[in-house]
Scaffold this motif. Structure first.
Motif, PDB file in Angstrom:
ATOM      1  N   SER A   8       0.836  -1.211   0.000  1.00  0.00           N
ATOM      2  CA  SER A   8       0.000   0.000   0.000  1.00  0.00           C
ATOM      3  C   SER A   8       0.865   1.252   0.000  1.00  0.00           C
ATOM      4  O   SER A   8       0.956   1.966   1.007  1.00  0.00           O
ATOM      5  N   PRO A   9       1.505   1.572  -1.137  1.00  0.00           N
ATOM      6  CA  PRO A   9       2.413   2.723  -1.162  1.00  0.00           C
ATOM      7  C   PRO A   9       1.724   4.074  -0.981  1.00  0.00           C
ATOM      8  O   PRO A   9       2.399   5.054  -0.690  1.00  0.00           O
ATOM      9  N   ALA A  10       0.406   4.124  -1.147  1.00  0.00           N
ATOM     10  CA  ALA A  10      -0.291   5.399  -0.973  1.00  0.00           C
ATOM     11  C   ALA A  10      -0.921   5.537   0.400  1.00  0.00           C
ATOM     12  O   ALA A  10      -1.534   6.559   0.697  1.00  0.00           O
ATOM     13  N   ALA A  11      -0.771   4.526   1.265  1.00  0.00           N
ATOM     14  CA  ALA A  11      -1.377   4.575   2.592  1.00  0.00           C
ATOM     15  C   ALA A  11      -0.665   5.609   3.467  1.00  0.00           C
ATOM     16  O   ALA A  11       0.562   5.743   3.404  1.00  0.00           O
ATOM     17  N   ARG A  62     -12.417   8.231  11.272  1.00  0.00           N
ATOM     18  CA  ARG A  62     -11.847   7.856  12.574  1.00  0.00           C
ATOM     19  C   ARG A  62     -11.032   6.563  12.481  1.00  0.00           C
ATOM     20  O   ARG A  62      -9.979   6.434  13.110  1.00  0.00           O
ATOM     21  N   VAL A  63     -11.516   5.599  11.690  1.00  0.00           N
ATOM     22  CA  VAL A  63     -10.765   4.359  11.478  1.00  0.00           C
ATOM     23  C   VAL A  63      -9.416   4.666  10.844  1.00  0.00           C
ATOM     24  O   VAL A  63      -8.378   4.139  11.236  1.00  0.00           O
ATOM     25  N   ALA A  64      -9.423   5.556   9.839  1.00  0.00           N
ATOM     26  CA  ALA A  64      -8.184   5.918   9.150  1.00  0.00           C
ATOM     27  C   ALA A  64      -7.219   6.641  10.077  1.00  0.00           C
ATOM     28  O   ALA A  64      -6.002   6.611   9.858  1.00  0.00           O
ATOM     29  N   LEU A  73      -7.649   1.850   1.097  1.00  0.00           N
ATOM     30  CA  LEU A  73      -8.535   2.117  -0.039  1.00  0.00           C
ATOM     31  C   LEU A  73      -9.013   3.567  -0.018  1.00  0.00           C
ATOM     32  O   LEU A  73      -9.048   4.241  -1.051  1.00  0.00           O
ATOM     33  N   ALA A  74      -9.361   4.051   1.171  1.00  0.00           N
ATOM     34  CA  ALA A  74      -9.843   5.431   1.292  1.00  0.00           C
ATOM     35  C   ALA A  74      -8.766   6.427   0.877  1.00  0.00           C
ATOM     36  O   ALA A  74      -9.042   7.421   0.210  1.00  0.00           O
ATOM     37  N   ALA A  75      -7.514   6.155   1.267  1.00  0.00           N
ATOM     38  CA  ALA A  75      -6.413   7.052   0.906  1.00  0.00           C
ATOM     39  C   ALA A  75      -6.125   6.996  -0.590  1.00  0.00           C
ATOM     40  O   ALA A  75      -5.909   8.020  -1.231  1.00  0.00           O
ATOM     41  N   ARG A  76      -6.137   5.772  -1.153  1.00  0.00           N
ATOM     42  CA  ARG A  76      -5.779   5.588  -2.554  1.00  0.00           C
ATOM     43  C   ARG A  76      -6.789   6.207  -3.507  1.00  0.00           C
ATOM     44  O   ARG A  76      -6.423   6.723  -4.554  1.00  0.00           O
ATOM     45  N   THR A  77      -8.061   6.170  -3.158  1.00  0.00           N
ATOM     46  CA  THR A  77      -9.110   6.658  -4.065  1.00  0.00           C
ATOM     47  C   THR A  77      -9.506   8.102  -3.810  1.00  0.00           C
ATOM     48  O   THR A  77     -10.302   8.661  -4.553  1.00  0.00           O
TER      49      THR A  77
END
Length: 258
Positions: free
Chosen positions: A57-60, A166-168, A209-213
């Motif tokens: 996950s390089p974009a996390a 909050r999860v992120a 997924l949230a960060a990548r999109t």
């Protein structure tokens, strides 16, 4: 002459398999370890010439923080990231953190070896076509009036969007419940629904997924409670419960109205 190196990856089996292959090619592997979050401590203590840093996950957010620390405490160590075909953001994040190279994780062992040697010599180690593709996308982004982040956000209720933010940020169930003034069982239900709607199996995958999109930025920009197309007009964000105006409700039971 062989390279003195370390291999770290969130998947220990991958780290050990790559380490074994490189040993057979004459390189000195000081350690093969997991997860990548502990890479900085190992590098600081072992001082290799090169560290191979594997990530899915390089974009996390924060995934390359260990590379930043390595650069501060062991600037002579060259870090080469091994990852998937990344978004431009992923490549930029790797190099901004101080990586000396980026290699796709489906590259042949010869390609990994070339990247190690270039990085040890102080050169940037990244395939030209990968770099060209990243810059092309950054300079000429495709028009996406209804992109993936927007589509995913439409699937979430305002409260679920707030839970995702909050999860992120790394909050656990009890902290989410306290921050939103809801019961832990209700918070747990919200988290499970977010995972189900996003089609992921864990909180870490949801955050990635949230960060990548771009979903995370959209949700956070709306305070976790999207307006307009994401929430009915007139819906108010309360601090208690899940109903308009903040009316407190008990834990939600699927199939039960109330």
């Amino acid at each position: 002459m062989g390279v003195r190196l370390m291999v770290v990856d969130d998947h220990r089996l991958l780290a050990e398999a790559l380490a074994s292959a490189l040993k057979l090619r004459g390189h000195r592997v000081l350690a093969a370890a997991a997860p990548t979050s502990g890479a900085a401590e190992l590098v600081v203590s072992r001082a290799p010439e090169v560290c191979l840093f594997g990530t899915a996950s390089p974009a996390a957010p924060g995934v390359f923080d260990p590379i930043t620390r390595i650069g501060q405490e062991r600037p002579q160590v060259a870090v080469v990231v091994l990852g998937p075909v990344p978004s431009p953001r992923g490549i930029a994040a790797a190099f901004a953190a101080g990586a000396a190279g980026y290699v796709r994780h489906d590259e042949r062992i010869e390609g990994v070896e070339r990247a190690m040697l270039k990085a040890r010599a102080g050169e940037s180690a990244i395939a030209p076509q990968l770099l060209r593709g990243a810059f092309a996308e950054l300079l000429n982004p495709a028009a996406q009036p209804d992109d993936e982040g927007r589509r995913l956000l439409r699937m979430l209720t305002p409260r679920e969007a707030e839970v995702l933010v909050r999860v992120a940020e790394g909050e656990g169930t009890r902290l989410i419940a306290a921050g939103m003034d809801i019961a832990p069982s209700t918070a747990r239900t919200h988290v499970q629904r977010v995972l189900m709607k996003l089609g992921v199996g864990s909180r870490l995958e949801a955050a990635a997924l949230a960060a990548r999109t771009g979903l995370l930025e959209r949700a956070a920009a709306n305070g976790g409670a999207p307006k307009g197309p994401y929430a009915p007009e007139g819906t108010q964000r309360g601090t208690q419960g899940d109903t308009p105006g903040g009316t407190r409700q008990g834990p939600h039971v699927p199939g039960q109205r109330g």
